[in-house]
Scaffold this active site. Structure first.
Site, PDB file in Angstrom:
ATOM      1  N   TRP A  80       0.831  -1.206   0.000  1.00  0.00           N
ATOM      2  CA  TRP A  80       0.000   0.000   0.000  1.00  0.00           C
ATOM      3  C   TRP A  80       0.865   1.256   0.000  1.00  0.00           C
ATOM      4  CZ3 TRP A  80       0.280   3.524   3.985  1.00  0.00           C
ATOM      5  CH2 TRP A  80       0.899   3.087   5.169  1.00  0.00           C
ATOM      6  N   HIS A  97       9.316   6.439   7.438  1.00  0.00           N
ATOM      7  CA  HIS A  97       8.370   7.546   7.329  1.00  0.00           C
ATOM      8  C   HIS A  97       8.515   8.441   8.552  1.00  0.00           C
ATOM      9  CE1 HIS A  97       6.359   4.260   9.462  1.00  0.00           C
ATOM     10  NE2 HIS A  97       5.622   5.179  10.085  1.00  0.00           N
ATOM     11  N   SER A 122       4.996   1.450  12.892  1.00  0.00           N
ATOM     12  CA  SER A 122       3.791   0.660  12.634  1.00  0.00           C
ATOM     13  C   SER A 122       3.867  -0.074  11.299  1.00  0.00           C
ATOM     14  CB  SER A 122       2.540   1.549  12.680  1.00  0.00           C
ATOM     15  OG  SER A 122       2.667   2.626  11.793  1.00  0.00           O
TER      16      SER A 122
END
Length: 319
Positions: A157, A259, A254
């Site tokens: 994703w 990021h 996560s």
């Protein structure tokens, strides 16, 4: 949130369907979808955060519904006070309390639906006991890294975003440079209706950096670029200065693709505690002083009772 939930987070990002209660966006299909939800059990709730996580079924499929009261913003305040009905609950001298009932278009509840939901999603939102792990360099090499590699957590994703196959219309800023570039877009926790809970994510284009542990002084140009251009883009788009933002990385993250989080200081977002959050400015400074700081330094992170990684540390006698 600990490492065992990483694949669940990725699935959540792909599967979550945001249903607006705003009548101009909800539509009949969205209303029917919510009305079909059969409540099973409450996984977790928070009166402080005004949220509740509920496990149940939609059309015989496992589902999780997350309900969150939306903030009251300055632009709707006058209309809310003038058009709401009120019922007196208590009066004592100069003090009185009322139950206010705003009109439907001002009493929305942000709703996230995960359907079909997996057992990983259920565990992710279930209230559980949490433990603090102190991970040494050796622990990372012998316990954490083999665990990450064995799980093959999907970040497809993320690649879809980077390749503009998904969420391209949500990108606030992009630096396309393959080494030091990134995309900046709102996190799903932010409804973008007010800046008090502003929350954006910068996702790097590079695919060889999984987490804080992979960073060395070689990545300083990348980190400085994210900080400088990310803050500049947020100031330009939302008029929020750097002094009002918390810019940080999570460890454990996560999901395992590097990021950076840009969060309003006014928002007490999940994961902002010292046991998991690392300010980007501190990361840059530490790498300036020691190139392999995050490869050598002992890092702490929280792990929930059902976290497989917690079990690995127990098996190794580290807890």
């Amino acid at each position: 949130m600990a490492a065992a939930q990483n694949s669940g987070d990725a699935e959540t990002h792909q599967a979550a369907k945001r249903l607006k209660t705003d009548e101009t966006e909800a539509g009949n299909n969205g209303e029917k979808f919510i009305s079909n939800f059969e409540v099973g059990r409450v996984l977790r709730d928070s009166t402080r955060e005004k949220t509740i996580f509920v496990h149940g079924k939609i059309d015989d499929q496992e589902a999780i519904v997350i309900l969150e009261k939306t903030p009251i913003t300055e632009d709707v305040l006058p209309e809310m006070l003038k058009t709401s009905t009120q019922t007196l609950e208590m009066r004592n001298d100069i003090y009185s309390t009322y139950k206010l009932r705003p009109p439907p278009h001002l009493s929305g509840v942000k709703t996230t639906v995960i359907c079909p939901a997996t057992e990983k999603h259920v565990k992710k939102y279930l209230r559980q006991e949490t433990f603090l792990i102190e991970e040494t360099e050796q622990d990372y090499q012998s316990i954490t890294l083999p665990y990450i590699n064995s799980q093959s957590f999907s970040v497809q994703w993320v690649y879809n975003i980077l390749e503009k196959k998904a969420e391209a219309d949500r990108i606030v800023f992009e630096d396309p440079d393959p080494q030091d570039g990134f995309v900046l877009l709102p996190d799903f926790k932010w409804d973008q209706k007010q800046v008090d809970d502003l929350y954006l994510i910068a996702i790097v284009h590079r695919r060889d950096l999984k987490s804080l542990r992979d960073l060395t002084a070689d990545q300083l140009p990348l980190l400085r670029n994210i900080r400088e251009k990310g803050l500049e883009a947020i100031m330009k788009r939302y008029s929020v200065p750097a002094s009002k933002l918390r810019v940080m990385l999570h460890y454990q993250p996560s999901y395992y693709h590097l990021h950076v989080h840009f969060i309003s200081l006014d928002y007490d977002a999940p994961g902002c505690g010292v046991e998991r959050a690392h300010l980007l400015a501190d990361v840059i400074q530490n790498l300036q002083h020691q190139s392999v700081y995050y490869r050598k330094h002992t890092l702490t992170f929280p792990a929930r009772a059902d976290d497989t990684l917690l079990g690995k540390f127990r098996e190794a006698g580290r807890l």
